[in-house]
Design a protein around this motif. Structure first.
Motif, PDB file in Angstrom:
ATOM      1  N   THR A 283       0.848  -1.333   0.115  1.00 21.92           N
ATOM      2  CA  THR A 283      -0.030  -0.121   0.165  1.00 21.92           C
ATOM      3  C   THR A 283       0.835   1.151  -0.076  1.00 21.92           C
ATOM      4  OG1 THR A 283      -1.752   1.100   1.221  1.00 21.92           O
ATOM      5  CG2 THR A 283      -0.294  -0.092   2.561  1.00 21.92           C
TER       6      THR A 283
ATOM      7  N   VAL B 239       1.681  -5.157   2.990  1.00 26.03           N
ATOM      8  CA  VAL B 239       0.511  -5.373   3.591  1.00 26.03           C
ATOM      9  C   VAL B 239       0.839  -7.003   4.122  1.00 26.03           C
ATOM     10  CG1 VAL B 239      -2.047  -5.566   3.619  1.00 26.03           C
ATOM     11  CG2 VAL B 239      -1.102  -3.776   2.216  1.00 26.03           C
TER      12      VAL B 239
ATOM     13  N   TYR C  34     -12.264   0.374  -1.548  1.00 23.34           N
ATOM     14  CA  TYR C  34     -11.235  -0.167  -0.740  1.00 23.34           C
ATOM     15  C   TYR C  34      -9.947   0.710  -0.900  1.00 23.34           C
ATOM     16  CZ  TYR C  34     -14.259  -4.376  -0.846  1.00 23.34           C
ATOM     17  OH  TYR C  34     -15.238  -5.279  -0.849  1.00 23.34           O
TER      18      TYR C  34
ATOM     19  N   ASP D  98      -8.608   2.522   2.802  1.00 23.38           N
ATOM     20  CA  ASP D  98      -7.153   2.392   2.935  1.00 23.38           C
ATOM     21  C   ASP D  98      -6.593   3.758   3.318  1.00 23.38           C
ATOM     22  OD1 ASP D  98      -4.575   1.973   3.268  1.00 23.38           O
ATOM     23  OD2 ASP D  98      -4.185   1.357   1.285  1.00 23.38           O
TER      24      ASP D  98
ATOM     25  N   VAL E 194      -7.248  -1.873   5.534  1.00 26.74           N
ATOM     26  CA  VAL E 194      -6.995  -2.953   4.354  1.00 26.74           C
ATOM     27  C   VAL E 194      -7.747  -4.280   4.711  1.00 26.74           C
ATOM     28  CG1 VAL E 194      -5.408  -3.651   2.626  1.00 26.74           C
ATOM     29  CG2 VAL E 194      -5.115  -1.585   3.572  1.00 26.74           C
TER      30      VAL E 194
ATOM     31  N   HIS F  77     -11.086  -7.732   8.654  1.00 27.21           N
ATOM     32  CA  HIS F  77      -9.852  -6.853   8.859  1.00 27.21           C
ATOM     33  C   HIS F  77      -9.342  -7.634  10.385  1.00 27.21           C
ATOM     34  CE1 HIS F  77      -6.816  -3.777   9.324  1.00 27.21           C
ATOM     35  NE2 HIS F  77      -7.472  -3.202  10.367  1.00 27.21           N
TER      36      HIS F  77
END
Length: 259
Positions: free
Chosen positions: A77, A87, A178, A182, A188, A226
Motif C-alpha cells: 500500500t 500489507v 477499498y 485504506d 485494508v 480486517h
C-alpha cells in the motif's frame, strides 16, 4: 533475470535486470518483487522508487509500472509522500467485484458510478452480521456501476461508522471503496467470505440497471474481514449479459504443443 546468491537486501545493489522473453521489462521486475514480498523479504520495510530503480538499473517509470499490480492486488500500500509498505498477511482472494474498477480500466473502458446513498444508517440485520449492537451506526454506500456509460451492476456496502466515518467525505463517482478505506481510514481488508446466488431483477433494480424486470442477475454477498474481525457486508447485483467473471487460482497447466 540475472542469477544471484540468495535474496538481496532492500538496500543492496542488484544490477540491471534482464527482460523476460516476450514480455515488457516492468513485468519482470514486478514478478521478482512479488516473489520477495510473498517470501517475507520486506518485513523490515519496503524500499522507495528511487532505491528500486537503482537496484534494478531501470527508470522510475518502469518501477511505478511494476508496483501497480502489487498495489492493485493488495500486496503493498502506498500514500502520497510516503514509501510503499507491504500489507502483512493480505489475501488477494476477494473475488471479482473487489477489482471491478481496475478490471474496467484495464479493459480500456471508462468507469463511473452514480451514487444513490452515502450516509450513516442504522440497520439491525447488517449489524448482526458484523457482530455489532443493533443500534450501531453504519456507513452505507449504494451506487450503480457503469462501464463506457452502460450500467453493469448495483453495489451496496455497509461498514461500522466508527471505523469508516471518514468515507462520508469521499467522492465515489470514480473511486475505489477499498482504496478510499485504506487512504482515509488506514484499513485494508485481509480476508472474507463470498456467496454467489442467481436472482431476478426487481422492478426497482430493473429501472436502475436499464434491464427488463425479471432479468437474471448474479448476487454476490460478501463479508470482508480486517484482523480477524468482520468489518464489511456487501451486496452486489451484476448483470450477467454485460459482465463476464473469471478468476484464477493456484498453478496453471501448460497448453500442449501442437504440430
Amino acid at each position: 533475470m540475472k542469477d544471484h546468491q540468495g535474496p538481496p537486501s532492500a538496500s543492496g545493489a542488484k544490477g540491471a535486470v534482464e527482460r523476460t522473453k516476450g514480455g515488457p521489462l516492468w513485468k519482470t521486475v514486478s514478478a521478482e518483487l512479488l516473489a520477495e514480498v510473498l517470501a517475507g523479504e520486506f518485513a523490515a520495510g519496503f524500499p522507495g522508487e528511487l532505491e528500486l530503480a537503482r537496484r534494478y538499473g531501470v527508470s522510475r517509470g518502469t518501477i511505478r509500472a511494476a508496483l501497480k499490480p502489487l498495489r492493485d492486488a493488495g500486496h503493498i500500500t502506498a500514500h502520497p509522500g510516503k514509501k510503499p509498505t507491504v500489507v502483512a498477511g493480505r489475501s488477494t482472494a476477494y473475488g471479482p467485484i473487489y477489482s471491478v474498477l481496475a478490471s474496467i480500466r484495464e479493459s480500456g473502458m471508462k468507469h463511473s458510478s452514480v451514487v444513490l446513498e452515502q450516509h450513516l444508517v442504522v440497520n439491525a440485520e447488517v449489524a448482526a452480521k458484523l457482530a455489532l449492537h443493533p443500534d450501531a451506526e453504519l456507513f452505507h454506500l449504494s451506487r450503480v456501476r457503469f462501464a463506457d456509460g452502460e450500467p453493469i451492476g448495483l453495489d451496496q456496502v455497509w461498514l461500522p461508522g466508527a471505523t469508516a466515518g471518514k468515507l462520508l467525505e469521499a467522492d465515489f463517482r470514480d473511486a475505489s471503496l477499498y482504496g478510499e478505506l485504506d487512504r482515509r481510514c488506514g484499513v485494508v481488508l485481509d480476508g472474507g467470505t463470498e456467496q454467489l446466488t442467481a436472482v431476478l431483477a426487481t422492478p426497482g433494480q430493473a429501472v436502475l440497471l436499464g434491464c427488463p424486470e425479471g432479468s437474471p442477475l448474479l448476487l454476490i454477498e460478501r463479508t470482508g474481514c480486517h484482523r480477524a474481525r468482520d468489518l464489511e457486508f456487501r451486496r452486489s447485483y451484476v448483470l450477467g449479459d454485460r459482465v463476464a467473471i473469471a478468476t484464477a487460482f493456484g498453478c496453471k497447466a501448460t497448453p500442449p504443443r501442437r504440430g
